[in-house]
Design a protein around this motif. Sequence first.
Motif, short mmCIF file in Angstrom:
data_model
loop_
_atom_site.label_atom_id
_atom_site.label_comp_id
_atom_site.label_asym_id
_atom_site.label_seq_id
_atom_site.Cartn_x
_atom_site.Cartn_y
_atom_site.Cartn_z
N ALA A 193 0.83 -1.21 0.00
CA ALA A 193 0.00 0.00 0.00
C ALA A 193 0.87 1.25 0.00
N SER A 252 0.98 4.14 -2.89
CA SER A 252 0.77 5.55 -2.55
C SER A 252 2.03 6.39 -2.76
N ARG A 290 -2.21 -4.29 -7.90
CA ARG A 290 -3.61 -4.72 -7.87
C ARG A 290 -3.74 -6.21 -8.19
N ASP A 323 -5.23 0.84 5.67
CA ASP A 323 -6.09 1.53 4.71
C ASP A 323 -6.34 2.98 5.13
N ARG A 383 -5.42 6.67 3.27
CA ARG A 383 -6.64 7.38 2.93
C ARG A 383 -7.55 6.58 2.00
N GLU A 384 -7.71 5.31 2.33
CA GLU A 384 -8.64 4.46 1.60
C GLU A 384 -9.70 3.94 2.57
N THR A 385 -10.86 3.60 2.01
CA THR A 385 -11.91 2.99 2.84
C THR A 385 -11.44 1.61 3.28
N GLN A 430 -15.77 -2.52 3.11
CA GLN A 430 -16.10 -2.76 1.70
C GLN A 430 -16.56 -4.19 1.45
#
Length: 218
Positions: A34, A38, A98, A147, A151-153, A158
């Motif tokens: 992550a 970023s 991803r 997360d 700054r991700e949900t 989810q």
Amino acid sequence: MDEPLLQGRSLAAQLLFVFDLLGTFVFALSGAAAGVKSRLDLFGLMFLAFAAGNAGGIARDVLIGAVPPAAIRDWKYVTVSVVAGLVMFLWSPGINLRSWPVLVFDAAGLALFAVTGTQKALSFGLHPMMAALMGMLTGIGGGMLRDLLVRETPLVLQADIYAVAALAAGVLVATGHTLQLPLSGFLIAGALLCFWLRMMSLYRGWHLPRPLAHSEQE
């Protein structure tokens, strides 16, 4: 106490420690991934690797009274986190962030921490139901902090099966403890169950029932 019983408990304790370090490593890998995604610098990437790899375990230890937490007390946890961060830093040019491998790291960390969190809570005298919930918290803690820091949900908000998979593993381990069955087998079975549920939720799109939107009800 019978020698076979003592040996069984010793084996379970060793397996628990190995699972805890492996969970730290794979969650640290996911945190570092992550960080790469970023575009953080090396320090930021290392910090995110440590946070993702150890947040769940630290929260667990503080809540059950195992202080100072293992991640702070034992140098092995810091070392494993740093190694995971370096691996991801060096591997980053050749990995699709991803891709399935990154998702597998997260699923593996979730599974390993869910069972170790449950078993450690049980060893500190928590009721089996509360221990299973503690296992779920341990499993989702690192991923949530990772997360949020980028700054991700959080994935737990989810994907419904994310927390449910961790809880299922915790319930299985707590059941084995309650029935006084061999701990090692239930630790392995719980981790495999959680990992399978999480990966199947990704592959087949499994989720819990959701309320219909107003437009869908008309």
